[in-house]
Design a protein around this motif. Structure first.
Motif, mmCIF file in Angstrom:
data_model
loop_
_atom_site.group_PDB
_atom_site.id
_atom_site.type_symbol
_atom_site.label_atom_id
_atom_site.label_comp_id
_atom_site.label_asym_id
_atom_site.label_seq_id
_atom_site.Cartn_x
_atom_site.Cartn_y
_atom_site.Cartn_z
ATOM 1 N N LEU A 8 6.507 28.358 -15.055
ATOM 2 C CA LEU A 8 6.535 29.739 -14.545
ATOM 3 C C LEU A 8 6.920 29.747 -13.066
ATOM 4 O O LEU A 8 7.732 30.566 -12.626
ATOM 5 C CB LEU A 8 5.165 30.399 -14.751
ATOM 6 C CG LEU A 8 4.759 30.652 -16.211
ATOM 7 C CD1 LEU A 8 3.295 31.096 -16.288
ATOM 8 C CD2 LEU A 8 5.662 31.700 -16.866
ATOM 9 N N LEU B 260 8.357 33.217 -11.938
ATOM 10 C CA LEU B 260 7.563 34.162 -12.721
ATOM 11 C C LEU B 260 6.097 34.132 -12.294
ATOM 12 O O LEU B 260 5.659 33.201 -11.610
ATOM 13 C CB LEU B 260 7.688 33.822 -14.213
ATOM 14 C CG LEU B 260 9.117 33.874 -14.772
ATOM 15 C CD1 LEU B 260 9.208 33.158 -16.110
ATOM 16 C CD2 LEU B 260 9.594 35.317 -14.894
ATOM 17 N N GLU C 67 10.491 38.514 -17.397
ATOM 18 C CA GLU C 67 10.810 39.270 -16.171
ATOM 19 C C GLU C 67 9.933 38.817 -15.006
ATOM 20 O O GLU C 67 8.722 38.592 -15.189
ATOM 21 C CB GLU C 67 10.557 40.765 -16.408
ATOM 22 C CG GLU C 67 11.414 41.384 -17.501
ATOM 23 C CD GLU C 67 12.853 41.580 -17.062
ATOM 24 O OE1 GLU C 67 13.089 41.682 -15.845
ATOM 25 O OE2 GLU C 67 13.735 41.624 -17.938
ATOM 26 N N PRO C 68 10.505 38.710 -13.795
ATOM 27 C CA PRO C 68 9.673 38.414 -12.626
ATOM 28 C C PRO C 68 8.738 39.577 -12.315
ATOM 29 O O PRO C 68 8.973 40.704 -12.760
ATOM 30 C CB PRO C 68 10.689 38.194 -11.504
ATOM 31 C CG PRO C 68 11.939 38.874 -11.968
ATOM 32 C CD PRO C 68 11.931 38.844 -13.459
#
Length: 378
Positions: A111, A116, A86-87
């Motif tokens: 990422l 992220l 999840e961000p």
């Protein structure tokens, strides 16, 4: 927050001054000329002097450096599993460890590209003895793991490290990267040291340690290189350990490993992230009523996932077949790939040292051996 000053990276408020201090350093010039070969020194220096945050430094400079490293020394980086994260969420990435700097830097590239939260990453203070490297590490959001301490100092240092990681993950929403055990894997066997988990758990003020681990959102990470750029450099320590000898590093050994890791041939690279450990932890608690056994079971669970998600390459199968004098995995590689691997083996190890040769082959073959423990067909 002064209690963390001995180990923490720079705050954003300190970035600009630090960059001004190193902008004229010859190693910075080397790095920037490599990254931006068409750009005049005055241009990148001016941009560095206008940088005021770690994120800007990483995204505008380090990201481009790593892209150039991948272009020059690899056949590309592939990923799996990142789409499940999840961000705007922090995770504790517990990873196998093959290369001093690239493992964590490549994870941050992935990422960043997936939108992220990037990591603060643990690094041994033995790797940043040179002033420039220490500054570069702090600019890259590395925090220090202090080495060579007495047992009493080690306990205090571990408590501080644990508290700092908890601070990052639970209060600052900053992801953290840490290797599954101290130092890089040199024999191809990726095993989580339960002591690392115990250190991480020191900061828990909860009665239930496993509940604390759930809050940290542990994500196992598997990173594999088709060719380990520092494979030969790992041999002396591996051989010393095989002979029950104390291995003493050369004073420039870590630095040479860093440079070789960055610029050495890697061919293909794959990074896989697992799911957040949640129901797995519930199951561990249900099956084990002893805290020590729970930590051991968690370490084993992390191992299982890292090995399961580890990408095997032709080099792994070739080494397995040579080592075991078999053709079991001949369908997994081409003859041209085998010839290339054998040529590397001869050039780097030769045939006059069978023990070193065996160690070199085992380093590549052991990931296959470990996979076979989980599944009959690879």
């Amino acid at each position: 927050m002064q209690k963390f000053d001995a180990i923490r990276p720079f705050y954003d408020s300190e970035i600009n001054e630090a960059l001004h201090d190193v902008v004229n350093h010859p190693m910075m010039k080397t790095m920037m000329n490599f990254t931006f070969p068409e750009v005049k020194d005055e241009v990148w220096k001016e941009q560095l002097k206008k940088t005021h945050s770690i994120r800007d430094f990483q995204c505008n400079f380090i990201y481009n450096t790593i892209q150039k490293v991948l272009e020059k020394s690899s056949e590309g980086l592939t990923t799996s599993g990142f789409e499940k994260l999840e961000p705007n969420t922090s995770y504790l990435f517990i990873s196998n460890h093959r290369d001093i700097l690239l493992d964590t830097t490549l994870l941050n590239v992935c990422l960043f590209e997936h939108g992220l939260v990037m990591t603060a990453s643990a690094i041994g203070d033995n790797l940043v003895k040179k002033a420039f490297l220490a500054t570069l590490a702090k600019l890259n959001r590395n925090f220090l793991v202090l080495r060579g301490l007495s047992p009493r100092e080690m306990l205090q240092s571990s408590k501080l490290l644990s508290e700092y990681m908890g601070q990052l993950l639970l209060r600052e929403n900053r992801s953290v990267w840490i290797a599954q055990k101290e130092g890089r894997t040199k024999d191809g066997n990726d095993e989580t040291n339960p002591g690392v988990l115990k250190m991480i758990g020191m900061a828990s003020d909860e009665e239930d340690l496993m509940n604390y681990f759930k809050k940290l959102k542990i994500v196992p990470v598997s990173i594999s290189y088709e060719y380990d750029p520092t494979d030969v450099l790992k041999m002396p320590q591996l051989m010393a350990e095989a002979n029950n000898e104390v291995y003493v590093k050369d004073k420039n050994e870590d630095f040479m490993n860093i440079i070789s890791g960055i610029m050495g041939t890697k061919k293909r690279i794959h990074i896989s992230v697992g799911d957040v450990l949640d129901t797995e932890i519930d199951q561990i608690v249900a099956e084990n009523d002893n805290a020590n056994k729970q930590v051991q079971a968690l370490a084993q669970t992390i191992d299982d996932i890292i090995i399961k998600n580890y990408q095997l390459w032709p080099t792994n199968f070739i080494a397995y077949d040579i080592l075991n004098e078999t053709n079991k995995f001949a369908d997994k590689y081409k003859e041209s790939e085998k010839s290339l691997f054998e040529r590397r083996l001869e050039m780097r190890i030769g045939s006059d040292n069978p023990v070193t040769r065996q160690g070199f082959l085992a380093m590549y073959a052991n990931p296959v051996v470990n996979k076979l423990k989980y599944q009959d067909v690879i």
